[in-house]
Design a protein around this motif. Sequence first.
Motif, short mmCIF file in Angstrom:
data_model
loop_
_atom_site.label_atom_id
_atom_site.label_comp_id
_atom_site.label_asym_id
_atom_site.label_seq_id
_atom_site.Cartn_x
_atom_site.Cartn_y
_atom_site.Cartn_z
N ARG A 84 -1.14 1.95 0.64
CA ARG A 84 -0.80 1.03 1.74
C ARG A 84 -0.35 -0.32 1.19
O ARG A 84 0.65 -0.89 1.65
CB ARG A 84 -2.02 0.84 2.65
CG ARG A 84 -1.75 -0.10 3.84
CD ARG A 84 -3.03 -0.43 4.56
NE ARG A 84 -3.99 -1.04 3.66
CZ ARG A 84 -5.29 -0.78 3.66
NH1 ARG A 84 -5.80 0.09 4.49
NH2 ARG A 84 -6.09 -1.39 2.81
N ARG A 117 -1.60 12.90 9.25
CA ARG A 117 -2.24 11.71 9.82
C ARG A 117 -2.80 10.79 8.74
O ARG A 117 -2.68 9.57 8.82
CB ARG A 117 -3.34 12.11 10.80
CG ARG A 117 -3.98 10.93 11.53
CD ARG A 117 -5.04 11.39 12.52
NE ARG A 117 -4.45 12.18 13.59
CZ ARG A 117 -4.63 13.48 13.76
NH1 ARG A 117 -5.40 14.16 12.91
NH2 ARG A 117 -4.06 14.13 14.75
N PHE A 118 -3.42 11.37 7.70
CA PHE A 118 -4.04 10.51 6.69
C PHE A 118 -3.02 9.70 5.93
O PHE A 118 -3.33 8.62 5.43
CB PHE A 118 -4.92 11.34 5.75
CG PHE A 118 -4.19 12.15 4.71
CD1 PHE A 118 -3.97 11.65 3.44
CD2 PHE A 118 -3.74 13.43 5.01
CE1 PHE A 118 -3.29 12.41 2.48
CE2 PHE A 118 -3.08 14.20 4.06
CZ PHE A 118 -2.85 13.68 2.79
N ALA A 120 0.08 8.80 7.42
CA ALA A 120 0.73 7.93 8.40
C ALA A 120 -0.15 6.75 8.81
O ALA A 120 0.35 5.69 9.18
CB ALA A 120 1.13 8.73 9.64
N ARG A 121 -1.48 6.93 8.71
CA ARG A 121 -2.37 5.88 9.18
C ARG A 121 -2.16 4.53 8.47
O ARG A 121 -2.14 3.49 9.14
CB ARG A 121 -3.83 6.32 9.07
CG ARG A 121 -4.81 5.31 9.69
CD ARG A 121 -6.20 5.88 9.85
NE ARG A 121 -6.21 7.07 10.69
CZ ARG A 121 -6.11 7.05 12.02
NH1 ARG A 121 -5.98 5.90 12.64
NH2 ARG A 121 -6.16 8.17 12.70
N PRO A 122 -2.01 4.51 7.13
CA PRO A 122 -1.77 3.21 6.49
C PRO A 122 -0.54 2.49 7.03
O PRO A 122 -0.55 1.26 7.18
CB PRO A 122 -1.59 3.58 5.01
CG PRO A 122 -2.35 4.85 4.84
CD PRO A 122 -2.16 5.59 6.13
N ALA A 124 0.76 2.93 10.13
CA ALA A 124 0.44 2.48 11.49
C ALA A 124 -0.33 1.17 11.45
O ALA A 124 -0.09 0.26 12.25
CB ALA A 124 -0.37 3.56 12.22
N GLU A 125 -1.24 1.06 10.47
CA GLU A 125 -2.00 -0.19 10.32
C GLU A 125 -1.07 -1.34 9.93
O GLU A 125 -1.20 -2.45 10.46
CB GLU A 125 -3.08 0.00 9.25
CG GLU A 125 -4.19 0.97 9.67
CD GLU A 125 -5.11 1.32 8.51
OE1 GLU A 125 -4.84 0.89 7.37
OE2 GLU A 125 -6.10 2.05 8.75
N HIS A 131 -2.19 3.23 18.16
CA HIS A 131 -2.31 4.66 18.48
C HIS A 131 -1.40 5.45 17.56
O HIS A 131 -0.21 5.14 17.40
CB HIS A 131 -1.95 4.93 19.93
CG HIS A 131 -2.81 4.16 20.90
ND1 HIS A 131 -4.11 4.52 21.18
CD2 HIS A 131 -2.55 3.05 21.64
CE1 HIS A 131 -4.62 3.67 22.06
NE2 HIS A 131 -3.70 2.77 22.35
N LEU A 132 -1.95 6.50 16.94
CA LEU A 132 -1.22 7.33 16.00
C LEU A 132 -1.37 8.79 16.39
O LEU A 132 -2.49 9.32 16.44
CB LEU A 132 -1.74 7.11 14.58
CG LEU A 132 -1.18 8.05 13.50
CD1 LEU A 132 0.33 7.86 13.34
CD2 LEU A 132 -1.90 7.81 12.17
#
Length: 226
Positions: A84, A117-118, A120-122, A124-125, A131-132
């Motif tokens: 990230r 998801r794991f 994409a989450r960084p 999205a943050e 919301h992801l």
Amino acid sequence: MIEPMQLALFDLDHTLIPFDTGMAWTDFLIGQGVLDDTARQTYLDHCHQYVAGTLDLHAMHRSSVGPLRHVPPPRLAGWLDTFRDQLQTRLPAATRALVASHHQRGDLCAIVTATPRFLARPLAELFGVPHLLATGSATDAAGHLTGEIDGPPCFRAHKIEHVQRWLDGLGHGLASFERSWFYSDSASDLPLLQAVSHPVAVRPDARLRAHALAHGWPVLEPAPDA
């Protein structure tokens, strides 16, 4: 609390960002010594299948996530924090401003991506999107990734299913919003693009560009520089 009356959905790879998250992650793991240089060509082969419309997302997921099967969750979390931080300077100013404009209006915002998801989450943050909706990755009893997909992938027509299930949990439906947007680069996202009131093509592939121009959809070409 005032309920949002507008909805903004964003694809991730080649839409909010001008690169592929999975390729960036592959390069990161090569740099960590987890993968060898052949992993890059393997991932590129999957990308070519995606463009050709022949991609088996489950096979791609096994190939890119499977090598992490024996990585302890705390080590993976540390790698994701570093990943990230490395991506922070690669977010284009134009798409950061686009997301911010929807936030400022009070729109309900979500990223909707086929990316695991794991991973994409960084991002999205970094974009500040709360919301992801993304492809789930299965784990074993110890929390290790197995390489398999958990549930329906957030891909092609399944994206609508993910969005509807998420909105149902919030007491909404797509039709309950005065206006709804979906921003995407890919013709594979046509089912969801056609389900919103304001579809927007961003750096579109050839098939999506032709469809967007034929139907009068906006076409955005944001600068790739952060």
